[in-house]
Design a protein around this motif. Structure first.
Motif, mmCIF file in Angstrom:
data_model
loop_
_atom_site.group_PDB
_atom_site.id
_atom_site.type_symbol
_atom_site.label_atom_id
_atom_site.label_comp_id
_atom_site.label_asym_id
_atom_site.label_seq_id
_atom_site.Cartn_x
_atom_site.Cartn_y
_atom_site.Cartn_z
ATOM 1 N N ASP A 116 38.606 39.258 47.474
ATOM 2 C CA ASP A 116 38.408 39.611 48.639
ATOM 3 C C ASP A 116 37.524 40.513 48.745
ATOM 4 O OD1 ASP A 116 38.706 40.756 51.031
ATOM 5 O OD2 ASP A 116 40.998 40.363 51.321
ATOM 6 N N GLU A 117 36.361 40.687 49.530
ATOM 7 C CA GLU A 117 35.357 41.733 49.745
ATOM 8 C C GLU A 117 36.066 43.180 49.854
ATOM 9 O OE1 GLU A 117 30.984 42.664 51.595
ATOM 10 O OE2 GLU A 117 32.046 40.933 52.006
ATOM 11 N N ASP A 118 36.896 43.068 50.941
ATOM 12 C CA ASP A 118 37.480 44.524 51.611
ATOM 13 C C ASP A 118 38.601 44.864 50.602
ATOM 14 O OD1 ASP A 118 35.860 44.277 53.789
ATOM 15 O OD2 ASP A 118 37.087 43.056 54.648
ATOM 16 N N ASP A 119 39.417 44.103 49.997
ATOM 17 C CA ASP A 119 40.611 44.395 49.159
ATOM 18 C C ASP A 119 40.738 43.360 48.097
ATOM 19 O OD1 ASP A 119 43.017 45.516 48.536
ATOM 20 O OD2 ASP A 119 44.183 44.615 49.745
ATOM 21 N N PRO A 120 39.886 43.509 47.148
ATOM 22 C CA PRO A 120 39.839 42.768 45.950
ATOM 23 C C PRO A 120 41.186 42.858 45.060
ATOM 24 C CG PRO A 120 38.338 44.364 45.686
ATOM 25 C CD PRO A 120 38.721 44.576 47.136
ATOM 26 N N PRO A 121 41.591 41.809 44.123
ATOM 27 C CA PRO A 121 42.780 41.980 43.301
ATOM 28 C C PRO A 121 42.136 42.655 42.144
ATOM 29 C CG PRO A 121 41.966 39.758 43.216
ATOM 30 C CD PRO A 121 41.255 40.437 44.428
ATOM 31 N N THR A 122 43.363 43.153 41.450
ATOM 32 C CA THR A 122 43.023 43.768 40.131
ATOM 33 C C THR A 122 42.851 42.580 39.106
ATOM 34 O OG1 THR A 122 43.928 45.957 40.522
ATOM 35 C CG2 THR A 122 43.541 45.279 38.459
ATOM 36 N N VAL A 123 41.927 42.306 38.530
ATOM 37 C CA VAL A 123 41.942 40.997 37.739
ATOM 38 C C VAL A 123 42.206 41.326 36.208
ATOM 39 C CG1 VAL A 123 40.246 39.222 36.772
ATOM 40 C CG2 VAL A 123 39.927 40.144 39.199
ATOM 41 N N LEU A 124 42.941 40.571 35.443
ATOM 42 C CA LEU A 124 43.496 40.813 34.357
ATOM 43 C C LEU A 124 43.188 39.460 33.433
ATOM 44 C CD1 LEU A 124 47.069 42.349 35.373
ATOM 45 C CD2 LEU A 124 44.989 43.622 34.995
ATOM 46 N N VAL A 125 42.523 39.895 32.356
ATOM 47 C CA VAL A 125 42.016 38.956 31.502
ATOM 48 C C VAL A 125 42.616 38.836 30.185
ATOM 49 C CG1 VAL A 125 40.049 37.585 30.366
ATOM 50 C CG2 VAL A 125 39.940 38.547 32.969
ATOM 51 N N ASP A 126 43.317 38.081 29.962
ATOM 52 C CA ASP A 126 44.293 38.318 28.340
ATOM 53 C C ASP A 126 43.504 37.208 27.528
ATOM 54 O OD1 ASP A 126 45.894 39.171 26.523
ATOM 55 O OD2 ASP A 126 47.719 38.261 27.205
ATOM 56 N N VAL B 181 50.277 46.656 33.215
ATOM 57 C CA VAL B 181 49.208 46.707 34.087
ATOM 58 C C VAL B 181 49.569 45.990 35.291
ATOM 59 C CG1 VAL B 181 46.878 46.625 34.647
ATOM 60 C CG2 VAL B 181 47.510 47.692 32.789
ATOM 61 N N TYR B 182 50.084 44.823 34.963
ATOM 62 C CA TYR B 182 50.337 43.725 35.844
ATOM 63 C C TYR B 182 51.425 44.057 36.970
ATOM 64 C CZ TYR B 182 51.738 38.985 37.937
ATOM 65 O OH TYR B 182 52.135 38.120 38.976
ATOM 66 N N GLU B 183 52.473 44.684 36.312
ATOM 67 C CA GLU B 183 53.460 45.053 37.035
ATOM 68 C C GLU B 183 53.201 46.410 38.050
ATOM 69 O OE1 GLU B 183 56.371 43.637 37.495
ATOM 70 O OE2 GLU B 183 55.682 42.007 36.085
ATOM 71 N N LEU B 184 52.185 47.196 37.753
ATOM 72 C CA LEU B 184 51.841 48.363 38.311
ATOM 73 C C LEU B 184 50.648 48.515 39.062
ATOM 74 C CD1 LEU B 184 52.698 50.231 35.079
ATOM 75 C CD2 LEU B 184 54.078 50.308 37.099
ATOM 76 N N ALA B 185 49.620 47.571 38.642
ATOM 77 C CA ALA B 185 48.302 47.534 39.420
ATOM 78 C C ALA B 185 48.495 46.978 40.959
ATOM 79 C CB ALA B 185 47.456 47.022 38.650
ATOM 80 N N HIS B 186 47.225 47.286 41.540
ATOM 81 C CA HIS B 186 47.357 46.783 42.905
ATOM 82 C C HIS B 186 46.826 45.416 43.072
ATOM 83 C CE1 HIS B 186 46.085 46.685 47.127
ATOM 84 N NE2 HIS B 186 44.649 46.330 46.663
ATOM 85 N N ARG B 187 47.488 44.543 43.455
ATOM 86 C CA ARG B 187 47.450 43.187 43.721
ATOM 87 C C ARG B 187 46.780 42.393 42.369
ATOM 88 N NH1 ARG B 187 43.252 41.445 47.766
ATOM 89 N NH2 ARG B 187 44.237 39.563 47.356
ATOM 90 N N PRO B 188 47.641 42.252 41.239
ATOM 91 C CA PRO B 188 47.192 41.768 40.004
ATOM 92 C C PRO B 188 47.134 40.486 40.102
ATOM 93 C CG PRO B 188 49.690 42.172 39.878
ATOM 94 C CD PRO B 188 49.012 42.773 41.266
#
Length: 180
Positions: free
Chosen positions: A85-95, A62-69
């Motif tokens: 970022d309110e307009d373009d938030p990152p994709t948050v990944l919690v391991d 997912v880190y390699e493929l998602a939007h702004r991980p």
């Protein structure tokens, strides 16, 4: 065709519990790229009752493929909301989300973080804090797509808003390629 290629690539490195789980992961990754347009951000919960079942590998993909991980194994509420970022938030990944919520003591100590992850499912659910230096209210946005990997279930409010993939260990004879 692109989604099929993505699914083939993900299954090269992970044995999903069933074909539908692989499809769910692919569609969730694709949805991260439309995140600025969504009103809701479903969570991706990659959980298993045991170690070494591919949870972290799914997050690697997912880190390699998602939007702004934005990957973390531990974070504070302040660091998380100031990363969004309110307009373009990152994709948050919690391991290792089980370290945050796995025991009652850990869960109690991370109640604010659970609240932010829960509220961030929907736009316009800010975290309000008082800025003592400027003597004003600070409204910090919580909205973002979030994927969590955990041994054991996540807190019910988070898991209820999630696409849940229940991983299992690979059976004898099931092969994956090394992920580099």
């Amino acid at each position: 065709a692109i989604l099929d290629e993505l699914g083939t690539a993900m299954r090269r490195y992970v044995v999903f519990p069933n074909p539908e789980a692989a499809d769910a992961a692919v569609l969730w990754v694709a949805a991260t790229h439309g995140q600025p347009f969504w009103a809701h951000a479903p969570r991706l919960a990659v959980i298993s009752p045991v170690k070494r079942s591919g949870k972290s590998r799914v997050l690697d993909l997912v880190y390699e493929l998602a939007h702004r991980p934005l990957l973390t194994v531990n974070t504070t509420v302040a660091a998380l909301v100031r990363s969004l970022d309110e307009d373009d938030p990152p994709t948050v990944l919690v391991d290792e989300a089980d370290a945050l919520f796995g025991s009652k003591k850990a869960a109690d100590g991370n109640e604010d973080l659970r609240g932010v992850l829960n509220a961030g499912f929907q736009r316009n659910r800010p975290l309000n804090r008082w800025d003592i230096n400027h003597r004003r209210l600070e409204q910090l946005q919580c909205f973002a797509m979030v994927a969590l990997a955990s041994i054991g279930d996540l807190p019910d409010p988070i898991q209820d808003r999630a696409v849940v993939i229940r991983m299992r260990r690979r059976a004898a004879g099931e092969q994956v390629q090394p992920f580099r």
